[in-house]
Design a protein around this motif. Sequence first.
Motif, PDB file in Angstrom:
ATOM      1  N   VAL A  77      38.224  28.932  39.065  1.00 15.23           N
ATOM      2  CA  VAL A  77      38.512  29.308  40.453  1.00 15.23           C
ATOM      3  C   VAL A  77      39.089  30.728  40.515  1.00 15.23           C
ATOM      4  N   ILE A  78      40.029  31.034  39.631  1.00 18.88           N
ATOM      5  CA  ILE A  78      40.622  32.379  39.613  1.00 18.88           C
ATOM      6  C   ILE A  78      39.562  33.421  39.257  1.00 18.88           C
ATOM      7  N   ASP A  79      38.756  33.103  38.269  1.00 24.09           N
ATOM      8  CA  ASP A  79      37.713  34.019  37.804  1.00 24.09           C
ATOM      9  C   ASP A  79      36.675  34.280  38.896  1.00 24.09           C
ATOM     10  N   LEU A  80      36.133  33.206  39.490  1.00 26.06           N
ATOM     11  CA  LEU A  80      35.113  33.375  40.523  1.00 26.06           C
ATOM     12  C   LEU A  80      35.676  34.032  41.774  1.00 26.06           C
ATOM     13  N   SER A  81      36.981  33.901  41.981  1.00 22.23           N
ATOM     14  CA  SER A  81      37.616  34.580  43.124  1.00 22.23           C
ATOM     15  C   SER A  81      37.749  36.083  42.892  1.00 22.23           C
ATOM     16  N   GLN A  82      37.474  36.514  41.652  1.00 21.63           N
ATOM     17  CA  GLN A  82      37.582  37.927  41.253  1.00 21.63           C
ATOM     18  C   GLN A  82      39.021  38.427  41.371  1.00 21.63           C
ATOM     19  N   ILE A  83      39.940  37.518  41.039  1.00 19.88           N
ATOM     20  CA  ILE A  83      41.362  37.823  40.940  1.00 19.88           C
ATOM     21  C   ILE A  83      41.678  38.013  39.454  1.00 19.88           C
ATOM     22  N   PRO A  84      42.493  39.011  39.057  1.00 19.98           N
ATOM     23  CA  PRO A  84      42.849  39.136  37.643  1.00 19.98           C
ATOM     24  C   PRO A  84      43.363  37.810  37.082  1.00 19.98           C
ATOM     25  N   MET A  85      42.891  37.450  35.900  1.00 20.62           N
ATOM     26  CA  MET A  85      43.194  36.134  35.336  1.00 20.62           C
ATOM     27  C   MET A  85      44.688  35.967  35.065  1.00 20.62           C
ATOM     28  N   PHE A  86      45.316  37.020  34.552  1.00 26.52           N
ATOM     29  CA  PHE A  86      46.733  36.928  34.200  1.00 26.52           C
ATOM     30  C   PHE A  86      47.607  37.412  35.359  1.00 26.52           C
ATOM     31  N   ALA A  87      48.654  36.642  35.644  1.00 23.07           N
ATOM     32  CA  ALA A  87      49.556  36.984  36.742  1.00 23.07           C
ATOM     33  C   ALA A  87      50.153  38.379  36.561  1.00 23.07           C
ATOM     34  N   ALA A  88      50.439  38.752  35.317  1.00 19.36           N
ATOM     35  CA  ALA A  88      51.075  40.043  35.038  1.00 19.36           C
ATOM     36  C   ALA A  88      50.167  41.227  35.380  1.00 19.36           C
ATOM     37  N   ASP A  89      48.850  40.988  35.493  1.00 22.78           N
ATOM     38  CA  ASP A  89      47.902  42.067  35.760  1.00 22.78           C
ATOM     39  C   ASP A  89      47.599  42.248  37.246  1.00 22.78           C
TER      40      ASP A  89
END
Length: 621
Positions: free
Chosen positions: A123-135
């Motif tokens: 879900v995070i990946d397909l949303s095109q959101i950086p995978m790691f919170a720190a990024d």
Amino acid sequence: MKKLALSDEILLKIDKPARYIGNEVNSIVKDPKEAAIRFAMCFPDVYEIGMSHLGIQILYDMFNKREDVYCERVYSPWPDLHQIMKEQQIPLFALESQDAVKDFDFLGITIQYEMCYTNILQVIDLSQIPMFAADRTKDDPFVIGGGPCAYNPEPLADFFDLFYIGEGEISYDALFDCYKEWKASGEDRIGFLRKAAKIPGIYVPQLYEVTYKEDGTIEAFTPKEEGIPEKVEKQLVMNMSESVYPQKPLVPFIKATQDRVVLEIQRGCIRGCRFCQAGMIYRPTREKDVDVLKQYAYHMLKNTGHEEISLSSLSSSDYSSLKELVTFLIEEFKGNGVNISLPSLRIDAFSLDVMSKVQDIRKSSLTFAPEAGSQRLRDVINKGLTEEVILQGAGEAFEGGWQKVKLYFMLGLPTENVEDQRAIAELANKIAVRYYEIPKDRRNGKCQITISTSFFVPKPFTPFQWAKMYPKEHYLACAHTVNDAVKEQLNKKSIKYNWHEADVTVLEGVLARGDRKLGKAILRAYEKGCIFDAWSDMFDNEQWMDSFKETGIDPDFYTLRERPLDEIFPWDFIDAGVTKDFLKREYANALAEKVTKNCRMQCNGCGVGKYKGGVCVEDKN
């Protein structure tokens, strides 16, 4: 009419396109421009599973009651659409507006079971959101997790900005108000996280540091800054009758797993089964007023068109007004063609009388969950069921006309031996014998008993959180012992036996009690194509084992060792109400085969007495 995020060409290519178009009955449509906060609420599994989840329906209704919040839904795309979205760089979108999730303020993910962890990364990946919170930057949504698996959030800590510990009805308003203030202030991203971490129930992993001993266990878990709480306390709704509840629940376009009105009658459980995480983390038991439930039943059936209503609870038989409620539902709705579903009932005379009125007994089967075959092992797990009670309940059911029985057990429980395993088959045979004692002219044909066994997984905040697990070969040997014992029984033709996948159990055990170090392995498994791990035809154990090896993780460290009582657990920073001392006492009671009375019979000093208003009004410890 809104423009769909997927073209007609794509919709015609994929399975069940209705999963992705939104616009269902009772879905909420707002003008996104009018909302100060946009919240994408995600269940990280396929639409049919997610639409059956009561928690999301409650929060969806609650959030959208705020004029300044627009809450929409998102589910995991099935692999056919997943592939197209990756190839064509289509961002994951919310159902209501079809807008990209990456443009929202929050992505909220409910974490219901360990086997959905790779779907969360999907879900995070397909949303095109950086995978790691720190990024992530100020332009990215804040990713927040909740649900039962948030009671050990550490394996997923690197991927989430925040976790909500407890029941969502309490602290989300404070979080939204905090977000609006932060947005107006122009502060950086970490500024909001610092403020959020001080809201009761909110955990921000980036603000805590974990150090490890040479043996791999945790040495310390500490806040990085002053003012960040050392303990995060779970949040509970104490007045269930006045809490928000959706009287216009969403109605799916395609058949969902549970396609019915769900009436939540209480939360928590008085029973104290030592294997059950829900029974511990949802303490104390809190009931809804029966008159409120009667009103809900009317409104929800009218607003959905559903033809079935189900009572939701961990132990419906313990609801104090059950008889009044069920009698009302039968008298009011049965004549209108509405089926009444009564899960989580103890099989006693009252329950059987009720079920005979609401079920076709020639078609339906009764479910018993003895959990263990022998009385000794039922005492170890504090199940509170004797063989006499089980056989009496089965006998009354058979006398009432049923001939189909489902029996649920666990294998691999602490202290379990071969005799306990064989006792599963022997108990099933005794139940069959009880059926054939009925005169032939009063039976409904041949008795059908289905035994199902799952393999036990120790969970956080249970008395068994210190217990060891076993290699998958051991679990399969246990299942074969039961299978062989079934074949030896006099009534073997009346007994069918099914068992769970052992490799899935081992992985679930690793993730359930894991620490932050597991994050890299979960990511590696996702990169290798692991998604929908809860679906047996999709699960690829070899890819998971390779992921552990490539990231330097030893799964045996998390499963095969019994934990010392003084070990610091990854979840020890959470105050779940039940104290560690209580859990230790219950673990000792288990090993001594000693039964603990339920919460209505006596207060056992578990710690939740501080939450005033439940069954346990005062903790006497």
